[in-house]
Motif scaffolding. Structure first.
Motif, PDB file in Angstrom:
ATOM      1  N   VAL A  39       0.856  -1.182   0.000  1.00 55.89           N
ATOM      2  CA  VAL A  39       0.000   0.000   0.000  1.00 55.89           C
ATOM      3  C   VAL A  39       0.894   1.234   0.000  1.00 55.89           C
ATOM      4  CG1 VAL A  39      -1.765   1.283   1.228  1.00 55.89           C
ATOM      5  CG2 VAL A  39      -1.817  -1.211   1.263  1.00 55.89           C
ATOM      6  N   ASN A  40       0.759   2.040  -1.039  1.00 54.67           N
ATOM      7  CA  ASN A  40       1.556   3.250  -1.163  1.00 54.67           C
ATOM      8  C   ASN A  40       0.623   4.367  -1.615  1.00 54.67           C
ATOM      9  OD1 ASN A  40       3.269   5.340  -1.938  1.00 54.67           O
ATOM     10  ND2 ASN A  40       4.859   3.926  -2.660  1.00 54.67           N
ATOM     11  N   PRO A  41       0.111   5.162  -0.663  1.00 54.05           N
ATOM     12  CA  PRO A  41      -0.849   6.217  -1.022  1.00 54.05           C
ATOM     13  C   PRO A  41      -0.309   7.214  -2.042  1.00 54.05           C
ATOM     14  CG  PRO A  41      -0.768   5.924   1.357  1.00 54.05           C
ATOM     15  CD  PRO A  41       0.332   5.103   0.778  1.00 54.05           C
ATOM     16  N   MET A  42       0.966   7.544  -1.957  1.00 55.03           N
ATOM     17  CA  MET A  42       1.538   8.499  -2.911  1.00 55.03           C
ATOM     18  C   MET A  42       1.533   7.910  -4.319  1.00 55.03           C
ATOM     19  SD  MET A  42       2.438  11.423  -3.145  1.00 55.03           S
ATOM     20  CE  MET A  42       3.608  12.687  -3.023  1.00 55.03           C
ATOM     21  N   ALA A  43       1.880   6.643  -4.437  1.00 55.13           N
ATOM     22  CA  ALA A  43       1.866   5.990  -5.746  1.00 55.13           C
ATOM     23  C   ALA A  43       0.441   5.897  -6.290  1.00 55.13           C
ATOM     24  CB  ALA A  43       2.494   4.601  -5.650  1.00 55.13           C
ATOM     25  N   GLU A  44      -0.515   5.663  -5.401  1.00 59.09           N
ATOM     26  CA  GLU A  44      -1.921   5.635  -5.830  1.00 59.09           C
ATOM     27  C   GLU A  44      -2.347   6.994  -6.374  1.00 59.09           C
ATOM     28  OE1 GLU A  44      -4.335   3.064  -6.000  1.00 59.09           O
ATOM     29  OE2 GLU A  44      -2.445   1.985  -5.833  1.00 59.09           O
ATOM     30  N   MET A  45      -1.925   8.042  -5.699  1.00 59.79           N
ATOM     31  CA  MET A  45      -2.265   9.393  -6.148  1.00 59.79           C
ATOM     32  C   MET A  45      -1.609   9.679  -7.504  1.00 59.79           C
ATOM     33  SD  MET A  45      -1.877  13.011  -4.156  1.00 59.79           S
ATOM     34  CE  MET A  45      -2.822  12.375  -2.796  1.00 59.79           C
ATOM     35  N   GLN A  46      -0.369   9.277  -7.659  1.00 57.48           N
ATOM     36  CA  GLN A  46       0.320   9.485  -8.928  1.00 57.48           C
ATOM     37  C   GLN A  46      -0.365   8.702 -10.052  1.00 57.48           C
ATOM     38  OE1 GLN A  46       4.339   8.390  -7.965  1.00 57.48           O
ATOM     39  NE2 GLN A  46       4.829  10.413  -7.153  1.00 57.48           N
ATOM     40  N   HIS A  47      -0.848   7.507  -9.730  1.00 56.50           N
ATOM     41  CA  HIS A  47      -1.567   6.705 -10.725  1.00 56.50           C
ATOM     42  C   HIS A  47      -2.848   7.422 -11.152  1.00 56.50           C
ATOM     43  CE1 HIS A  47      -2.538   3.001 -12.856  1.00 56.50           C
ATOM     44  NE2 HIS A  47      -3.783   3.153 -12.433  1.00 56.50           N
ATOM     45  N   MET A  48      -3.547   8.004 -10.189  1.00 50.70           N
ATOM     46  CA  MET A  48      -4.785   8.729 -10.518  1.00 50.70           C
ATOM     47  C   MET A  48      -4.489   9.959 -11.376  1.00 50.70           C
ATOM     48  SD  MET A  48      -7.146   6.862  -9.433  1.00 50.70           S
ATOM     49  CE  MET A  48      -8.450   7.963  -9.896  1.00 50.70           C
ATOM     50  N   VAL A  49      -3.380  10.636 -11.118  1.00 51.38           N
ATOM     51  CA  VAL A  49      -2.991  11.787 -11.938  1.00 51.38           C
ATOM     52  C   VAL A  49      -2.712  11.319 -13.369  1.00 51.38           C
ATOM     53  CG1 VAL A  49      -1.159  13.509 -12.304  1.00 51.38           C
ATOM     54  CG2 VAL A  49      -2.153  13.195 -10.028  1.00 51.38           C
ATOM     55  N   LYS A  50      -2.055  10.173 -13.504  1.00 51.67           N
ATOM     56  CA  LYS A  50      -1.772   9.627 -14.831  1.00 51.67           C
ATOM     57  C   LYS A  50      -3.062   9.223 -15.544  1.00 51.67           C
ATOM     58  CE  LYS A  50       2.857   8.255 -13.674  1.00 51.67           C
ATOM     59  NZ  LYS A  50       3.722   7.230 -13.180  1.00 51.67           N
ATOM     60  N   VAL A  51      -4.032   8.732 -14.791  1.00 50.59           N
ATOM     61  CA  VAL A  51      -5.336   8.396 -15.386  1.00 50.59           C
ATOM     62  C   VAL A  51      -5.959   9.650 -15.991  1.00 50.59           C
ATOM     63  CG1 VAL A  51      -7.721   7.725 -14.846  1.00 50.59           C
ATOM     64  CG2 VAL A  51      -5.814   6.385 -13.940  1.00 50.59           C
ATOM     65  N   GLU A  52      -5.966  10.735 -15.229  1.00 48.72           N
ATOM     66  CA  GLU A  52      -6.558  11.985 -15.708  1.00 48.72           C
ATOM     67  C   GLU A  52      -5.786  12.550 -16.899  1.00 48.72           C
ATOM     68  OE1 GLU A  52      -9.502  13.117 -14.835  1.00 48.72           O
ATOM     69  OE2 GLU A  52      -9.615  11.394 -13.499  1.00 48.72           O
ATOM     70  N   ARG A  53      -4.477  12.465 -16.845  1.00 44.44           N
ATOM     71  CA  ARG A  53      -3.660  12.963 -17.950  1.00 44.44           C
ATOM     72  C   ARG A  53      -3.900  12.134 -19.204  1.00 44.44           C
ATOM     73  NH1 ARG A  53       2.690  12.899 -18.368  1.00 44.44           N
ATOM     74  NH2 ARG A  53       2.891  14.093 -20.273  1.00 44.44           N
ATOM     75  N   ASP A  54      -3.984  10.829 -19.061  1.00 43.09           N
ATOM     76  CA  ASP A  54      -4.259   9.946 -20.194  1.00 43.09           C
ATOM     77  C   ASP A  54      -5.634  10.260 -20.786  1.00 43.09           C
ATOM     78  OD1 ASP A  54      -3.689   7.761 -21.979  1.00 43.09           O
ATOM     79  OD2 ASP A  54      -4.981   6.482 -20.747  1.00 43.09           O
ATOM     80  N   ASN A  55      -6.628  10.453 -19.920  1.00 41.55           N
ATOM     81  CA  ASN A  55      -7.962  10.809 -20.402  1.00 41.55           C
ATOM     82  C   ASN A  55      -7.924  12.108 -21.206  1.00 41.55           C
ATOM     83  OD1 ASN A  55      -9.083   8.550 -19.211  1.00 41.55           O
ATOM     84  ND2 ASN A  55      -9.786   9.642 -17.403  1.00 41.55           N
ATOM     85  N   ALA A  56      -7.176  13.093 -20.717  1.00 38.57           N
ATOM     86  CA  ALA A  56      -7.071  14.377 -21.411  1.00 38.57           C
ATOM     87  C   ALA A  56      -6.377  14.218 -22.760  1.00 38.57           C
ATOM     88  CB  ALA A  56      -6.327  15.382 -20.539  1.00 38.57           C
ATOM     89  N   LEU A  57      -5.319  13.412 -22.802  1.00 35.13           N
ATOM     90  CA  LEU A  57      -4.621  13.190 -24.068  1.00 35.13           C
ATOM     91  C   LEU A  57      -5.515  12.488 -25.084  1.00 35.13           C
ATOM     92  CD1 LEU A  57      -1.095  12.162 -22.733  1.00 35.13           C
ATOM     93  CD2 LEU A  57      -1.655  14.228 -24.056  1.00 35.13           C
TER      94      LEU A  57
END
Length: 187
Positions: A39-57
């Protein structure tokens, strides 16, 4: 990017390159996170940011191509194939990729189910099972067992004061073993 003087094909290629690299990075980061922690909350947050960035792209690419998101995803996969990228990773949206925590959870689940399968019909005691579930974290211990029982993966057997937990699926060795004897015929 669409407000520049770039040709639509150049803009589409630039967006596809960013998306393909982002997807590959998300895949690699999730594997690394799962390898070193559960469990790594920071990595989870970074993954969610990548999800949003991918959606935008993807949204931007679909605008440039004047097509739907499925066509944009296909364009990204074709771009990766044409430019030596990892096509399997580039074809999967970040939101559909498991995060590092999810990968670690799957790995721990596989260990627990594997130990239960190895125990066979004798099963495991509550104490032994708790030791296996412990790496999931104190909150997940109760939920894992509850969900496994509800899903029918694990059966709880009570014998007097003791409780044993038995896996309902046969050991992997039995699943992979070839059938013994001839072929069955229906009559």
């Amino acid at each position: 990017m669409t407000d520049t003087f770039a040709q639509p094909s150049d803009a589409a290629d630039a967006i596809a390159e960013q998306a393909a690299r982002l997807r590959q990075e998300a895949h690699r980061d999730a594997r690394a996170t799962a390898e070193f922690s559960s469990v790594n909350p920071m990595a989870e947050m970074q993954h969610m940011v990548k999800v949003e960035r991918d959606n935008a792209l993807v949204e931007c690419l679909s605008y440039v191509l004047d097509a739907d998101e499925a066509a944009a995803d296909a364009y990204i996969a074709r771009w990766a194939a044409a430019n030596g990228g990892d096509v399997e990773t580039a074809a999967v949206r970040v939101k559909e990729q498991p995060s590092g925590t999810q990968l670690a959870q799957q790995r721990e689940d596989a260990k627990i189910v594997g130990a239960l399968r190895e125990a066979g019909t004798a099963g495991l005691s509550k104490t032994a099972l708790d030791r296996l579930i412990a790496p999931l974290g104190w909150r997940a211990q109760h939920y894992w067992l509850k969900e496994a029982i509800e899903a029918g993966t694990v059966i709880e057997q009570r014998h007097g004061r003791s409780t044993r937990y038995v896996c309902t699926t046969p050991p992997a060795s039995l699943l992979a073993a070839p059938a013994v004897g001839g072929t069955a015929t229906q009559g």
